[in-house]
Design a protein around this motif. Structure first.
Motif: not given
Length: 184
Positions: A22-50
């Motif tokens: 089985n295989s997947i081909t990706v043709t498009d990626v879209s977002l309603d709003f920018p991703l909002v996350f913060e991190g310390n270089g080791k782990m990133y935490f989402f601050k808002l639902d996205r």
């Protein structure tokens, strides 16, 4: 005549080999709003639902058909990921995250979410390779060079290929990633 057909089939299969998985081909990626996350270089935490939407096609070996799909991913506030988690020597080519490049950043976040669920999304059982296809496909859409994306894919197989990564939810945030897979 049958030997000519046999020869033609061999040539056809060497030029265009039949898919063996089985295989997947990706043709498009879209977002309603920018991703909002913060991190310390080791782990990133989402601050808002996205939401992130991934379109493409899925080939299934069983019926030898390719169908268009839409994968809708919801990252809820608090979802955690280590981003791309490339080894130190590869970070200049494959950084954990890229500031201001939400398509690039969506790839490892989605990949981590899919791995947490072992590819079992909304009644669709994706293989590890299909989850890896999504990662690589999104990175290609984000402008990653084909050779770098291929090397990163190989790295995923080497470093994340152990059974400890498939189904891993050590951050206890599996419930903060929701995905819906629908054929179009």
């Amino acid at each position: 005549m049958s030997s000519l057909t046999s020869i033609l089939n061999k040539v056809k299969n060497s030029v265009n080999p039949p898919k063996e998985r089985n295989s997947i081909t990706v043709t498009d990626v879209s977002l309603d709003f920018p991703l909002v996350f913060e991190g310390n270089g080791k782990m990133y935490f989402f601050k808002l639902d996205r939401y992130v939407y991934v379109k493409g096609s899925r080939y299934t070996k069983l019926d030898k058909k390719s169908r268009p799909f839409l994968l809708t991913c919801l990252f809820k506030r608090g979802f955690m990921s280590d981003g791309a988690s490339a080894p130190e020597f590869a970070k200049s080519f494959v950084p954990d995250v890229k500031k201001g490049d939400d398509v690039y950043n969506a790839a490892p976040f989605i990949h981590d979410g899919l791995y947490m669920y072992q590819g079992n999304i909304d009644g669709i059982n994706m293989t590890r390779e299909e989850c890896d296809d999504i990662l690589r496909g999104i990175w290609r859409l984000a402008g990653m060079n084909r050779a770098v994306a291929g090397a990163a894919d190989l790295g995923v197989h080497v470093f994340a290929g152990s059974s400890s990564h498939w189904g891993n939810d050590t951050n206890n945030c599996k419930h903060l990633f929701k995905a819906k897979f629908e054929y179009r």
